[in-house]
Design an enzyme around this catalytic site. Structure first.
Site, PDB file in Angstrom:
ATOM      1  N   TYR A 119      -9.148   4.696 -12.505  1.00 43.20           N
ATOM      2  CA  TYR A 119      -7.708   4.792 -12.743  1.00 43.20           C
ATOM      3  C   TYR A 119      -6.903   3.945 -11.759  1.00 43.20           C
ATOM      4  O   TYR A 119      -6.258   2.961 -12.146  1.00 43.20           O
ATOM      5  CB  TYR A 119      -7.307   6.264 -12.675  1.00 43.20           C
ATOM      6  CG  TYR A 119      -5.832   6.552 -12.721  1.00 43.20           C
ATOM      7  CD1 TYR A 119      -4.971   5.855 -13.569  1.00 43.20           C
ATOM      8  CD2 TYR A 119      -5.291   7.558 -11.925  1.00 43.20           C
ATOM      9  CE1 TYR A 119      -3.621   6.138 -13.619  1.00 43.20           C
ATOM     10  CE2 TYR A 119      -3.944   7.858 -11.969  1.00 43.20           C
ATOM     11  CZ  TYR A 119      -3.102   7.148 -12.801  1.00 43.20           C
ATOM     12  OH  TYR A 119      -1.762   7.440 -12.842  1.00 43.20           O
ATOM     13  N   GLY A 145     -15.376   5.275 -14.519  1.00 47.26           N
ATOM     14  CA  GLY A 145     -14.632   4.066 -14.825  1.00 47.26           C
ATOM     15  C   GLY A 145     -14.843   3.627 -16.264  1.00 47.26           C
ATOM     16  O   GLY A 145     -15.677   4.174 -16.994  1.00 47.26           O
ATOM     17  N   TYR A 168     -14.448  18.017  -1.058  1.00 49.39           N
ATOM     18  CA  TYR A 168     -13.861  16.726  -1.421  1.00 49.39           C
ATOM     19  C   TYR A 168     -13.067  16.154  -0.252  1.00 49.39           C
ATOM     20  O   TYR A 168     -13.287  15.011   0.170  1.00 49.39           O
ATOM     21  CB  TYR A 168     -12.970  16.874  -2.648  1.00 49.39           C
ATOM     22  CG  TYR A 168     -12.079  15.670  -2.878  1.00 49.39           C
ATOM     23  CD1 TYR A 168     -12.621  14.425  -3.164  1.00 49.39           C
ATOM     24  CD2 TYR A 168     -10.688  15.776  -2.775  1.00 49.39           C
ATOM     25  CE1 TYR A 168     -11.807  13.319  -3.350  1.00 49.39           C
ATOM     26  CE2 TYR A 168      -9.873  14.675  -2.962  1.00 49.39           C
ATOM     27  CZ  TYR A 168     -10.435  13.447  -3.242  1.00 49.39           C
ATOM     28  OH  TYR A 168      -9.635  12.344  -3.419  1.00 49.39           O
ATOM     29  N   PHE A 206      -0.904  10.831  -2.246  1.00 54.49           N
ATOM     30  CA  PHE A 206      -0.558  12.147  -2.763  1.00 54.49           C
ATOM     31  C   PHE A 206      -0.864  12.161  -4.269  1.00 54.49           C
ATOM     32  O   PHE A 206      -1.926  11.718  -4.679  1.00 54.49           O
ATOM     33  CB  PHE A 206       0.869  12.497  -2.363  1.00 54.49           C
ATOM     34  CG  PHE A 206       0.945  12.915  -0.902  1.00 54.49           C
ATOM     35  CD1 PHE A 206       1.277  14.214  -0.550  1.00 54.49           C
ATOM     36  CD2 PHE A 206       0.641  12.010   0.127  1.00 54.49           C
ATOM     37  CE1 PHE A 206       1.293  14.617   0.791  1.00 54.49           C
ATOM     38  CE2 PHE A 206       0.654  12.395   1.457  1.00 54.49           C
ATOM     39  CZ  PHE A 206       0.981  13.699   1.786  1.00 54.49           C
ATOM     40  N   HIS A 260      -5.078  16.271 -13.938  1.00 53.41           N
ATOM     41  CA  HIS A 260      -3.763  15.938 -13.393  1.00 53.41           C
ATOM     42  C   HIS A 260      -2.647  16.495 -14.283  1.00 53.41           C
ATOM     43  O   HIS A 260      -2.765  16.501 -15.513  1.00 53.41           O
ATOM     44  CB  HIS A 260      -3.613  14.431 -13.225  1.00 53.41           C
ATOM     45  CG  HIS A 260      -4.504  13.867 -12.164  1.00 53.41           C
ATOM     46  ND1 HIS A 260      -4.667  12.513 -11.957  1.00 53.41           N
ATOM     47  CD2 HIS A 260      -5.278  14.471 -11.238  1.00 53.41           C
ATOM     48  CE1 HIS A 260      -5.497  12.310 -10.956  1.00 53.41           C
ATOM     49  NE2 HIS A 260      -5.881  13.481 -10.503  1.00 53.41           N
ATOM     50  N   ARG A 306       5.110  19.085  -5.547  1.00 55.77           N
ATOM     51  CA  ARG A 306       4.212  18.029  -5.123  1.00 55.77           C
ATOM     52  C   ARG A 306       4.959  16.696  -5.050  1.00 55.77           C
ATOM     53  O   ARG A 306       6.033  16.537  -5.627  1.00 55.77           O
ATOM     54  CB  ARG A 306       3.032  17.894  -6.097  1.00 55.77           C
ATOM     55  CG  ARG A 306       2.129  19.139  -6.149  1.00 55.77           C
ATOM     56  CD  ARG A 306       1.367  19.315  -4.859  1.00 55.77           C
ATOM     57  NE  ARG A 306       0.451  20.449  -4.906  1.00 55.77           N
ATOM     58  CZ  ARG A 306       0.752  21.668  -4.460  1.00 55.77           C
ATOM     59  NH1 ARG A 306       1.953  21.912  -3.942  1.00 55.77           N
ATOM     60  NH2 ARG A 306      -0.149  22.637  -4.518  1.00 55.77           N
ATOM     61  N   GLY A 356      -5.783  28.631  -3.276  1.00 59.97           N
ATOM     62  CA  GLY A 356      -5.883  27.353  -2.589  1.00 59.97           C
ATOM     63  C   GLY A 356      -4.738  26.394  -2.838  1.00 59.97           C
ATOM     64  O   GLY A 356      -4.733  25.295  -2.283  1.00 59.97           O
ATOM     65  N   ASP A 357      -3.763  26.789  -3.679  1.00 59.55           N
ATOM     66  CA  ASP A 357      -2.625  25.910  -3.962  1.00 59.55           C
ATOM     67  C   ASP A 357      -1.501  26.164  -2.957  1.00 59.55           C
ATOM     68  O   ASP A 357      -0.852  27.214  -3.013  1.00 59.55           O
ATOM     69  CB  ASP A 357      -2.085  26.161  -5.376  1.00 59.55           C
ATOM     70  CG  ASP A 357      -2.875  25.441  -6.443  1.00 59.55           C
ATOM     71  OD1 ASP A 357      -3.641  24.531  -6.092  1.00 59.55           O
ATOM     72  OD2 ASP A 357      -2.727  25.782  -7.622  1.00 59.55           O
TER      73      ASP A 357
END
Length: 333
Positions: free
Chosen positions: A13, A38, A144, A172, A192, A224, A287-288
């Site tokens: 991307y 990819g 990650y 970000f 996303h 965000r 976790g957010d």
């Protein structure tokens, strides 16, 4: 003669948008990508050579360096699903941390000392303060983020040992697509937010899930910092030029400094598409953090870079052009 650059993960991307920009600037580009995530069709410039292979393949790397005499490497190749990194950490440490060591060894052997690294704000973990500056403690909360941070540490040690110069770009929330709709975001699975909201509009998914409406934010949903992929590409180009001109190693955030909530993304999609978004609201997701927001001043000061797209509707428009265009948001291969 223009510089010869190796771009790993350049069919992905962000990599493909960066490759397109660098090729337009006259760089001679070789893309090394295993095409796990990819896409062959994401390489749209005929001057770009695509080599299908692994970054841990020493013989392949040595051949490519000997044939092309690369002056720099731009490294995108990585796995980037946070949830998967928790359930399969060894996959992430091998691909994101261990395999690049072979690439760095070949760079050292061939005297290539400029490295632009696609890092992430996930290296910070839960931020100590908002907006997030580069002095924020790096304490990632998942494999990650840790796999990316470990490679940042490796790059620091390589600089001390053999003079490698690196630009670690901690970005970000990457978003958007090429303005002409020719290349864009095509992940499987797609995690996303902006493309998922658009997928709910097209009917590709039944609805978009919103996790948490009781955060300490103005509308109760997470905030965000969304950064247009074209701006990310521009930052990589500027980082290459900065290192080529003798700049010191740098670690910097890439963001707009503008916070956008989940509800505001949904509203922007409805405004751009003229369609209602089907939404299901649910409890918070573990976790957010309530808010993640970049302070991008260092990138401006050092690289001369600043995001040109600060209105999230610009990102939504370009993503919609990709998803509603001839490709319908998907590459053929």
């Amino acid at each position: 003669m223009s510089a010869s650059i190796l771009v790993t993960g350049g069919a992905g991307y962000i990599g493909s948008h960066t490759v397109r920009l660098l090729a337009s600037q006259g760089f001679r580009i070789v893309v090394l990508d295993n095409l796990v995530f990819g896409h062959h069709d994401a390489i749209v410039d005929e001057s770009v050579e695509l080599v299908v292979g692994e970054i841990g393949d020493r013989a392949l790397l040595e051949r490519l360096f000997d044939e092309h005499g690369f002056q720099a490497v731009v490294h995108f190749a990585a796995y980037a699903y946070v949830g998967e990194s928790v359930t399969n950490p060894l996959k992430y440490y091998r691909n994101n941390t261990a395999e690049p060591l072979t690439l760095l060894e070949v760079m050292q052997d061939r005297g290539c000392k400029n490295f632009v690294f696609s890092s992430t704000c996930a290296t910070y973990g839960v931020p100590a303060a908002i907006p997030i500056t580069e002095s924020n403690p790096q304490d990632p909360i998942n494999p990650y983020g840790r796999s990316k941070l470990m490679l940042e540490w490796v790059l620091r040690d390589c600089e001390q040992a053999w003079g490698l110069k690196s630009a670690c770009l901690r970005y970000f929330n990457a978003s958007g697509a090429a303005d002409d709709g020719s290349i864009g975001e095509d992940h499987d699975p797609e995690t996303h937010l902006i493309p998922r909201v658009l997928m709910a509009v097209t009917g590709e998914i039944s609805h978009v899930d919103v996790f948490g409406t009781d955060y300490p934010t103005p509308d109760g949903t997470c905030i965000r910092d969304y950064i247009h992929v074209a701006d990310l590409a521009d930052a990589h180009a500027k980082a290459l030029s900065y290192l080529a001109d003798g700049g010191d190693s740098v670690r910097c955030n890439l963001g707009t400094g503008v916070g956008v909530s989940v509800k505001e993304i949904i509203e922007a999609v409805e405004e751009v598409t003229g369609k209602e978004v089907p939404v299901k609201y649910g409890p918070r997701r573990e976790g957010d953090p309530p808010q993640l927001l970049a302070d991008p001043q260092l990138a401006k000061d050092v690289l001369g870079w600043e995001a040109a797209h600060k209105d999230v509707r610009d990102m939504v428009r370009s993503a919609w052009a990709w998803m509603s265009g001839p490709n319908q948001g998907h590459y053929r291969k």
